[in-house]
Write a protein that holds these residues in place. Sequence first.
Motif, short mmCIF file in Angstrom:
data_model
loop_
_atom_site.label_atom_id
_atom_site.label_comp_id
_atom_site.label_asym_id
_atom_site.label_seq_id
_atom_site.Cartn_x
_atom_site.Cartn_y
_atom_site.Cartn_z
N SER A 114 0.82 -1.22 0.00
CA SER A 114 0.00 0.00 0.00
C SER A 114 0.85 1.27 0.00
CB SER A 114 -0.97 -0.01 1.17
OG SER A 114 -0.25 -0.21 2.35
N SER A 115 2.01 1.28 0.72
CA SER A 115 2.79 2.52 0.74
C SER A 115 3.84 2.53 -0.39
CB SER A 115 3.45 2.72 2.10
OG SER A 115 4.17 1.55 2.45
N GLU A 116 4.63 1.46 -0.48
CA GLU A 116 5.67 1.46 -1.53
C GLU A 116 5.54 0.19 -2.37
OE1 GLU A 116 9.78 2.83 -0.93
OE2 GLU A 116 9.19 2.92 1.18
N PRO A 117 4.71 0.23 -3.41
CA PRO A 117 4.48 -1.00 -4.20
C PRO A 117 5.76 -1.57 -4.79
CG PRO A 117 2.95 0.74 -4.85
CD PRO A 117 3.91 1.36 -3.90
N VAL A 134 7.26 -5.38 -4.31
CA VAL A 134 7.52 -6.32 -5.41
C VAL A 134 8.94 -6.84 -5.31
CG1 VAL A 134 7.73 -6.52 -7.93
CG2 VAL A 134 5.78 -5.33 -6.95
N SER A 135 9.95 -5.92 -5.04
CA SER A 135 11.33 -6.44 -4.95
C SER A 135 11.48 -7.36 -3.76
CB SER A 135 12.40 -5.34 -4.84
OG SER A 135 11.90 -4.11 -4.99
N ASP A 136 10.79 -7.04 -2.64
CA ASP A 136 10.89 -7.94 -1.47
C ASP A 136 10.31 -9.32 -1.81
OD1 ASP A 136 11.99 -5.89 -0.10
OD2 ASP A 136 10.21 -5.43 1.12
N ALA A 137 9.18 -9.30 -2.53
CA ALA A 137 8.55 -10.56 -2.89
C ALA A 137 9.46 -11.37 -3.81
CB ALA A 137 7.21 -10.29 -3.57
N LEU A 138 10.05 -10.70 -4.79
CA LEU A 138 10.94 -11.40 -5.73
C LEU A 138 12.15 -11.98 -5.00
CD1 LEU A 138 10.91 -9.15 -8.92
CD2 LEU A 138 10.16 -11.53 -8.69
#
Length: 276
Positions: free
Chosen positions: A248-251, A255-259
Amino acid sequence: MHIVCCLKQVPDTADVKIDPETNTLIREGVESISNPYDLVALEQAVRIREKYGGMVSAVSMGPPQARAVLREALAQGADQAFLLSDRAFAGADTLATSYTLAQSILALDRQMPVRLVFCGKQAIDGDTAQTGPGIATRLGYSQFTYVLGVDRIDPDMGEIQVRRKVESGQEVLRGPLPALLTVELELAEPRRASLPGLMASLRQEVPAWDSRAIEAEADQLGLKGSPTWVKKIGAPPARASGPSFNASSEPGQAVSDALETLLNDADFAADLNLQP
Ligand SMILES: Cc1cc2nc3c(=O)[nH]c(=O)nc-3n(C[C@H](O)[C@H](O)[C@H](O)COP(=O)(O)OP(=O)(O)OC[C@H]3O[C@@H](n4cnc5c(N)ncnc54)[C@H](O)[C@@H]3O)c2cc1C
């Protein structure tokens, strides 16, 4: 038009418990209801009867307490109801169940030619979704599964056109009567039974049919007619939920954290042939 609706009594829970010794459902202490898909099927059958005339017959295979679903069907507009009950029917797999129901439909056809048969898409306990197609195959009827809408019926031409759910959207199909439909919940909202309807359903007779009444072959019924052997049955172990990332704050960061998490996962990396 003679329409048959098949209704099954099921436990009032999706969380069915299994007896580990016998590999059968534990039904004690669980309230029973009409399979929700079957009430939708009945509603559609009654609407067609209201439009084209004729008769709706309800059938259920089960022990004497399954009469309750047939009384509910009568209260919601079925004209007559038959309970298929016989010790010989017990232990039926879907092959034997569809045989028994098909034989009952043939018996009803002798009263008045059957043009349509309605089933739920699936029963919420057995969940196989095999019974409807099994009945249609045995009777040689056209078969429409996952039905979302009945667009048109032409009794004179002997044709029906339906919309059915497919992965990519909807499919429109037309075919000859007699036909069997298995229905999705979205097809229709079951009506509430009126008080006079309820009272009348309690007074109406619900005859029980045994194997002789439906002219069934003994070796095709119940356990004898069931080639399925349930070796083991159970629920898969519950899976823990995976990591979550707040987008919500830094999409972009999420995404990089998920990757990064995925790429550091040894199983995921192995699937992609990557070195973590
Ligand atoms: C080896 C084996 C042994 C079994 N033994 C038993 C047993 O001893 N006792 C027992 O209760 N179950 C038993 N079952 C389960 C039984 O076979 C299924 O409940 C039945 O065949 C219907 O399959 P389903 O529940 O997957 O229904 P689905 O195929 O998912 O149902 C689809 C639709 O078919 C219709 N339908 C299904 N069943 C009925 C019914 N009985 N009456 C009217 N309409 C119906 C309904 O319209 C329903 O929405 C056994 C199953 C196997 C494989």
